[in-house]
Design an enzyme around this catalytic site. Sequence first.
Site, short mmCIF file in Angstrom:
data_model
loop_
_atom_site.label_atom_id
_atom_site.label_comp_id
_atom_site.label_asym_id
_atom_site.label_seq_id
_atom_site.Cartn_x
_atom_site.Cartn_y
_atom_site.Cartn_z
CG MET A 30 -1.89 -1.21 1.19
SD MET A 30 -3.42 -0.94 2.09
CE MET A 30 -2.81 -0.72 3.75
CG LEU A 33 7.26 1.51 -0.70
CD1 LEU A 33 8.04 1.24 -1.98
CD2 LEU A 33 6.33 0.33 -0.39
CG HIS A 37 6.84 -2.00 2.29
ND1 HIS A 37 6.73 -0.84 3.00
CD2 HIS A 37 5.60 -2.57 2.32
CE1 HIS A 37 5.50 -0.69 3.46
NE2 HIS A 37 4.79 -1.73 3.07
CD GLN A 61 -6.16 -3.80 2.38
OE1 GLN A 61 -5.99 -4.26 1.25
NE2 GLN A 61 -5.23 -3.89 3.32
CD GLN A 148 6.49 -14.32 11.54
OE1 GLN A 148 7.51 -14.91 11.20
NE2 GLN A 148 6.21 -14.02 12.80
CG ASP A 150 0.34 -7.29 7.82
OD1 ASP A 150 -0.43 -6.58 8.46
OD2 ASP A 150 1.37 -6.82 7.25
P1 AMP Z 1 1.37 -2.94 3.48
O1 AMP Z 1 1.98 -1.90 2.59
O2 AMP Z 1 1.32 -2.55 4.92
O3 AMP Z 1 0.10 -3.52 2.94
O4 AMP Z 1 2.42 -4.15 3.45
C1 AMP Z 1 2.81 -4.74 2.25
C2 AMP Z 1 3.56 -6.02 2.55
O5 AMP Z 1 4.71 -5.72 3.35
C3 AMP Z 1 2.72 -7.01 3.38
O6 AMP Z 1 2.97 -8.32 2.92
C4 AMP Z 1 3.23 -6.79 4.77
O7 AMP Z 1 3.08 -7.93 5.60
C5 AMP Z 1 4.70 -6.51 4.50
N1 AMP Z 1 5.29 -5.81 5.64
C6 AMP Z 1 4.81 -4.71 6.26
N2 AMP Z 1 5.58 -4.37 7.31
C7 AMP Z 1 6.57 -5.30 7.36
C8 AMP Z 1 7.68 -5.52 8.22
N3 AMP Z 1 7.94 -4.72 9.27
N4 AMP Z 1 8.49 -6.58 7.97
C9 AMP Z 1 8.23 -7.40 6.91
N5 AMP Z 1 7.20 -7.25 6.07
C10 AMP Z 1 6.39 -6.21 6.29
#
Ligand code: AMP
Length: 284
Positions: A30, A33, A37, A61, A148, A150
């Site tokens: 989303m 970054l 990410h 969502q 992980q 999420d």
């Molecule tokens: P989001 O932009 O929050 O939807 O996250 C995109 C992807 O990055 C999802 O698969 C999240 O689980 C992953 N993600 C978010 N924060 C972290 C983190 N601190 N460590 C690893 N992966 C992450």
Amino acid sequence: MKLTHSPAVMSAWSLKQAASGLRIGFVPTMGFLHEGHLALVREAKKKYDVVVVSIFVNPTQFGPKEDFGKYPRNLKNDLALLRNEKIDVVFAPTAAAMYPDGVKASVKAGPVAKPLEGVFRPGHFDGVCTVVKKLFDVVAPHAAYFGQKDFQQTLVIQDMVARLRLPVNIVVRPTVRESDGLALSSRNVYLSPQERAFAPVLYQSLLQAKKAVMAGEPVREVERTAATVLTLAGFKVQYFSIADAETLVPISAGKSPGRKGKVVIAAAAYLGRTRLIDNVVFRL
Ligand code: AMP
């Protein structure tokens, strides 16, 4: 690095790569970054010939009272970070392009979506499944990378991929943390300096609970103690749950952990107006 807002352009690019025998790694995000990410991006780069990152704040969502409108966005900075990682395409569609027939969820998440987040964010995982399915259809990746951080989301997506027989390899990577243990999250920018100082207590409470469970303390007690500690530190706890890491069925409901003995301790709590989630996974 190519930037496209168009699903049609994205699809055509992917078809061309596949026709040349290139394998596509995909990281859905989303945006806004951070290193969490980027860790997914680097892993995808290592394993796949070409890498696509999507940036899309998915309206379906978010609940009606959630932070869709003020979710942090900074496409310019995201593009600079991704250019630095030498990825191939950034796919940043509009909501109208992703939901031509109206902004609504059309894929139903499976039963693993029900507990934990499902209780406090009804419909959230239907929205996640819907957008991930649409993104997979457009990007046609060989593999997709998820964090992980999420944890429940990774189970929901693995379940959807299995049920719908989607030909995508789902890769889950560890949570990236600040040096004090706080899991990186785009939402951490909402925290005031004082809240930021208390935020690592969430991860500390998970580690403490893991230690107690491994020492054989009764799980109900461990859950209760952790919730009290968090409340005293200023959190408003939504859940603190010790569960089977495959089904998310609470271990305190009389079940012992499933076949693999994998346990997750997952928590969600507000610090001020910021909702934080985190988890630890381990084997008993
Ligand atoms: P989001 O932009 O929050 O939807 O996250 C995109 C992807 O990055 C999802 O698969 C999240 O689980 C992953 N993600 C978010 N924060 C972290 C983190 N601190 N460590 C690893 N992966 C992450």
